[in-house]
Write an enzyme that holds these catalytic residues in place. Structure first.
Site, PDB file in Angstrom:
ATOM      1  N   GLY A   8      76.085  44.454  -1.477  1.00 18.42           N
ATOM      2  CA  GLY A   8      77.507  44.169  -1.295  1.00 18.42           C
ATOM      3  C   GLY A   8      78.269  43.880  -2.568  1.00 18.42           C
ATOM      4  CB  VAL A   9      77.223  42.909  -5.999  1.00 20.70           C
ATOM      5  CG1 VAL A   9      77.822  42.907  -7.407  1.00 20.70           C
ATOM      6  CG2 VAL A   9      76.757  41.509  -5.623  1.00 20.70           C
ATOM      7  CG  MET A  11      78.244  47.754 -11.550  1.00 24.01           C
ATOM      8  SD  MET A  11      76.501  48.274 -11.717  1.00 24.01           S
ATOM      9  CE  MET A  11      76.677  50.049 -11.402  1.00 24.01           C
ATOM     10  N   PRO A  12      81.580  48.337 -11.548  1.00 26.75           N
ATOM     11  CG  PRO A  12      82.863  47.545 -13.337  1.00 26.75           C
ATOM     12  CD  PRO A  12      81.727  47.160 -12.435  1.00 26.75           C
ATOM     13  CB  ALA A  13      81.591  54.206 -11.099  1.00 27.86           C
ATOM     14  CG  LEU A  14      82.705  55.238 -17.348  1.00 24.53           C
ATOM     15  CD1 LEU A  14      81.598  56.275 -17.429  1.00 24.53           C
ATOM     16  CD2 LEU A  14      84.060  55.895 -17.657  1.00 24.53           C
ATOM     17  N   GLY A  15      80.324  52.509 -17.236  1.00 24.81           N
ATOM     18  CA  GLY A  15      80.092  51.362 -18.112  1.00 24.81           C
ATOM     19  C   GLY A  15      80.002  51.767 -19.561  1.00 24.81           C
ATOM     20  N   GLY A  17      77.629  51.412 -22.977  1.00 22.98           N
ATOM     21  CA  GLY A  17      76.287  51.086 -23.440  1.00 22.98           C
ATOM     22  C   GLY A  17      76.244  50.772 -24.926  1.00 22.98           C
ATOM     23  CG  ASP A  42      73.224  48.985 -19.960  1.00 23.04           C
ATOM     24  OD1 ASP A  42      72.578  48.503 -19.012  1.00 23.04           O
ATOM     25  OD2 ASP A  42      72.696  49.591 -20.913  1.00 23.04           O
ATOM     26  CE1 TYR A  47      68.254  49.260 -25.057  1.00 15.39           C
ATOM     27  CE2 TYR A  47      70.509  48.758 -24.429  1.00 15.39           C
ATOM     28  CZ  TYR A  47      69.350  49.470 -24.233  1.00 15.39           C
ATOM     29  OH  TYR A  47      69.280  50.393 -23.217  1.00 15.39           O
ATOM     30  CE  LYS A  72      68.553  48.577 -20.327  1.00 11.04           C
ATOM     31  NZ  LYS A  72      70.035  48.503 -20.303  1.00 11.04           N
ATOM     32  CG  HIS A 105      64.295  48.196 -20.838  1.00 20.22           C
ATOM     33  ND1 HIS A 105      64.923  47.669 -21.936  1.00 20.22           N
ATOM     34  CD2 HIS A 105      64.603  49.513 -20.846  1.00 20.22           C
ATOM     35  CE1 HIS A 105      65.578  48.634 -22.572  1.00 20.22           C
ATOM     36  NE2 HIS A 105      65.397  49.762 -21.924  1.00 20.22           N
TER      37      HIS A 105
END
Length: 291
Positions: A8-9, A11-15, A17, A42, A47, A72, A105
């Protein structure tokens, strides 16, 4: 444009990175992405730029509730207690109390009990409200099935390599069957430019170029639009302000069914990144520092 996850959360489709973005460039690029309009960032413990992601978010001036943060855990921190501590490290570096989406990850197939322990830690963090959604990355169908038989919460997301030259239809099908969102890393096939035959890149593919010309768009914009229209999330990366803006400008046009099929047909079946089955602690151990 938002996608509703299986719990149900939204989230924007485009992120945006930040893989391989140097820490010294991460702050400004994240702040610029948020200025342009991105609301999903993300990153990952491995990283080594979570701290700078947090600073970029604060520098944007946006309220914490306006930014969806995804990170991650690395395999070096798998196991139940280790993963709980890894969350604490990431949260402190990011400067937040709650992480919106937390993923494993990689599957540690050689020691799957550690993978299960880490995922059960994610389930605990979800139950305690420390994270809003949990998921996995680079999980192939057979490994995903193993995870599902030994855990309770179905992952909300499986982040995998997906681009026109490697679309992993079997992975996408398995994800869909379980209500898991497929999220594309290297969504424009950037990995095809710096690994393998650089002369054959998605960015200079004639089919993608022809479709881009027909819409007055760039090949990158066409590839991102392809993901969105096929109901995937995508997380492009760049440190160039013009490209950061261009990669977000993908909502004002639509690809036809035929164009989507032409891009689908470009799949070569050749993976650009490491085979998840080959990811072991011996080969890929990384010490994740304390916050």
């Amino acid at each position: 444009m938002k996608i509703t996850l299986n719990n149900g959360v939204q989230m924007p489709a485009l992120g945006f990175g930040v893989f391989q973005t140097p820490p010294e460039e991460t702050v400004s690029s994240v702040a610029e992405a948020l200025r342009v309009g991105y609301r999903l960032i993300d990153t990952a413990a491995s990283y080594f730029n979570e701290r700078e992601v947090g600073e970029g978010i604060r520098r944007s001036g946006l309220d914490r509730s306006e930014v969806f943060i995804e990170t991650k855990l690395w395999i070096s921190d798998y196991g139940y207690d280790e993963a709980l501590h890894s969350f604490d490290k990431s949260a402190r570096k990011l400067g937040v109390d709650q992480i919106d989406l937390l993923l494993l990850h990689q599957p540690l197939t050689a020691d799957f009990e550690k993978t299960i322990g880490a995922y059960k830690a994610l389930e605990k963090l979800l139950a305690d409200g420390r994270v809003r959604a949990i998921g996995v990355s680079n999980f192939m169908p057979e490994i995903l099935e193993r995870l599902l038989t030994e855990t309770t919460v179905v992952p909300a997301v499986n982040q995998v390599e997906v681009h026109p030259y490697f679309s992993q239809p079997d992975v996408q099908k398995a994800d869909s069957q379980h209500g898991i969102l497929t999220q594309a890393w290297s969504p424009m096939g950037g990995i095809t430019s710096y690994r393998g035959d650089a002369s054959r890149s998605t960015f200079n593919d004639p089919v993608i170029g022809e479709i881009a010309d027909a819409h007055g768009k760039t090949p990158a914009q066409v590839m991102l639009r392809w993901h969105l229209q096929e109901s995937r999330s995508a997380i492009p990366k760049s440190v160039n302000p013009q490209r950061i803006a261009a990669n977000f400008d993908v909502f004002g046009f639509e690809l036809s069914t035929e164009e989507l099929a032409r891009i689908d047909a470009l799949d070569t079946g050749v993976r650009g990144g490491p085979d998840p089955a080959a990811v072991t602690l011996e080969a890929f151990h990384r010490d994740i520092p304390e916050a």
